[in-house]
Design a protein around this motif. Sequence first.
Motif, short mmCIF file in Angstrom:
data_model
loop_
_atom_site.label_atom_id
_atom_site.label_comp_id
_atom_site.label_asym_id
_atom_site.label_seq_id
_atom_site.Cartn_x
_atom_site.Cartn_y
_atom_site.Cartn_z
N MET A 116 0.82 -1.20 0.00
CA MET A 116 0.00 0.00 0.00
C MET A 116 0.86 1.26 0.00
O MET A 116 0.58 2.22 -0.72
CB MET A 116 -0.94 0.00 1.19
N THR A 117 1.91 1.27 0.79
CA THR A 117 2.74 2.48 0.92
C THR A 117 3.99 2.41 0.06
O THR A 117 4.64 3.43 -0.18
CB THR A 117 3.16 2.67 2.37
N GLY A 118 4.37 1.21 -0.38
CA GLY A 118 5.61 1.04 -1.10
C GLY A 118 6.84 1.08 -0.22
O GLY A 118 7.97 1.09 -0.71
N ARG A 119 6.64 1.08 1.09
CA ARG A 119 7.75 1.22 2.03
C ARG A 119 8.36 -0.13 2.37
O ARG A 119 7.66 -1.12 2.58
CB ARG A 119 7.26 1.89 3.32
N LEU A 120 9.69 -0.17 2.44
CA LEU A 120 10.42 -1.35 2.88
C LEU A 120 10.88 -1.14 4.32
O LEU A 120 11.59 -0.17 4.62
CB LEU A 120 11.63 -1.61 1.99
N THR A 121 10.47 -2.05 5.20
CA THR A 121 10.86 -2.01 6.61
C THR A 121 11.75 -3.20 6.91
O THR A 121 11.49 -4.31 6.45
CB THR A 121 9.61 -2.07 7.51
N THR A 122 12.81 -2.96 7.68
CA THR A 122 13.66 -4.07 8.12
C THR A 122 13.65 -4.10 9.65
O THR A 122 13.85 -3.10 10.32
CB THR A 122 15.11 -3.92 7.61
N LEU A 123 13.41 -5.29 10.19
CA LEU A 123 13.26 -5.48 11.63
C LEU A 123 14.36 -6.40 12.15
O LEU A 123 14.59 -7.49 11.63
CB LEU A 123 11.90 -6.09 11.94
N ASP A 124 15.01 -5.93 13.20
CA ASP A 124 16.10 -6.65 13.85
C ASP A 124 15.56 -7.30 15.12
O ASP A 124 15.27 -6.62 16.11
CB ASP A 124 17.22 -5.65 14.17
N ALA A 125 15.41 -8.62 15.08
CA ALA A 125 15.00 -9.39 16.26
C ALA A 125 16.12 -10.33 16.66
O ALA A 125 15.90 -11.47 17.07
CB ALA A 125 13.70 -10.15 15.99
N ARG A 126 17.34 -9.85 16.53
CA ARG A 126 18.53 -10.61 16.92
C ARG A 126 18.59 -10.72 18.44
O ARG A 126 18.14 -9.81 19.16
CB ARG A 126 19.77 -9.89 16.40
N GLU A 127 19.16 -11.82 18.93
CA GLU A 127 19.32 -12.00 20.36
C GLU A 127 20.30 -10.97 20.94
O GLU A 127 21.14 -10.42 20.22
CB GLU A 127 19.84 -13.40 20.68
N THR A 128 20.20 -10.74 22.24
CA THR A 128 21.12 -9.83 22.92
C THR A 128 21.86 -10.56 24.04
O THR A 128 21.36 -11.53 24.62
CB THR A 128 20.39 -8.61 23.53
#
Length: 600
Positions: A116-128
């Motif tokens: 819908m927006t054409g937006r690319l989102t990247t999500l970091d769910a790496r362990e800490t």
Amino acid sequence: MLARLRRSAAAGAIAALFVATAAMAQPAPGGAPSMTDGRAAPEAATGRAAARAPVVTTRTMVVAAHPLAVQAGRAVLAEGGSAADAAITVQLMLNLLEPQSSGIGGGAFVLYHDAMTGRLTTLDARETAPATAGPDLFLGPDGEPMSFRAAVPGGRSVGVPGVPALIHALHETYGRLPLARLFAPAIALAEAGVPVSPRLAGLLADPRYSASLRADAAATAHFYPGGTPATAGMLLPNPAFAETLRLMRDQGRAAVYGGPVGADIVAAAAGRADNPGRIAEGDLAAYQVIERSPVCVPYHQHRVCGMGPPSSGGLAVGQILGLLDRLPLQADKGPLALPNVTLLAEASKLAFADRDRWVADPDMVDVPTAGLLNPVYLDARAHSIEAGRAMDVPAPSGMPPGARSLAMAADPGRHENGTSHISIVDGSGNVLSMTTSIEGAFGSGVFVRGFLLNNQLTDFSFRPEIDGRPVINRVEPGKRPRSSMAPTIVYDGDQRPAIVAGSPGGSRIIGYVTGALTAMIDHGLDPQAAAEQPHVLNRNGPTEIEAGTAAEALIPALTLIGDDTATAEMTSGLNLIRINADGSLTGGSDPRREGIAAGD
């Protein structure tokens, strides 16, 4: 009695679905796959399967590592669910079907294109790393680094899991269907019994991979009923995981990051006398999924986008392609032509040299992300590649724009192996590329509430200093270890999603993904052919050739130009989708594992 009958009926239905899906793998006469109308099937056993046709669909597609997970995700899309909805269901199913690779005890990276927006989102769910974990985490009493085998089993290697938080973050932002619907398939499977695949059975029987499990009483009781490894086709009920999922469904992220599941994670990790963990409930409460900026690079009339640090995957893939964009790749000669293989190997050496020196958690160290992809910097790096001559190892490392100093030391560190990849396109055109991992096969081996905990902290460098300089990827409180995971979305010249890609495989992920992208973009291979092609890659060492494939014929020629070579088994797990100009989808799944592509 009624409850037992219901479980028996459910188990029979799941087993029947498993057998029926596996039957799709059987080729038609002449070796051609029998089905390309949105269905395909896994390898019939371990090892590489015969070549098969790509899967073609009109609206939706899921490509993942197990047929039951794929079909569950496909059903979610058929009911109007989003790509994020389907990814949640697929991940929870894989936790049961492919426990050696990923699950809620691990972490992940996600690229999500919102149609819908054409937006690319990247999500970091790496362990800490826990707050009490410091540079000495993997040092023995003598001050020297522990061996990898000694560090993995038990709680010491466990980082704060990110997948549970990611599941709820994806649903809150992009979800359409209720969580109850998305969790239902995995709950039903856990209660009825999980069919053991040939690949899982082989790993359970192999002491190289199962040692961490046998050191944990709960894991041994589940995976080794009666003291022997579960065999292919056996059903393993997992009521504890079903209950865990109900808590996550009903209580949200609080169930893991502040509730009973989290308390048990802490207790299980700390309770291993042989290797007690340092994770605390406060570490869980503080965990957050972080939105990062995508890493994108132009490549041959496309824009290739990946995950930024703490993953090195997006940067390394971007650098390799950025260098190849400046070099005389011969598209008419195919991906295994010597000139193309040589250029890819040389570009990879340079990318890995930069990866080892510059990439770690950007919240803890300065990572010159933009500088590493700066056109002027890539121009200079490309000039160091000479046609017909292999570069010395280690490759020289320049100073990218924005880099502050060489004060920190480079170190290749450790690399994840217990990993899976999910590629999805939904009916609205939303696109998800997700690589998810518990690090090594079976992670730390710590089994709690029906799932395995990761050993991602072993992705840090064990040695905190080299020649008096701090190592960039050393352990620090709250830090995220460097990864090689490379979920990727490629855009065409009109900025529309064109390719969805990713793979498991440790630090070889970078080579697997780059090879698949060049095969599809430059050489016109369809996703299935790209997934099946023999691997040739370089991690700033010898050029590695996939054993037992046609690529071995390159060894004499590579030797003549001064390149060291090594052969190795390469169990990649590429899951690829091409989005065609007419909106149809073409998918392929790596025959080296048990995945399929399916959709409608």
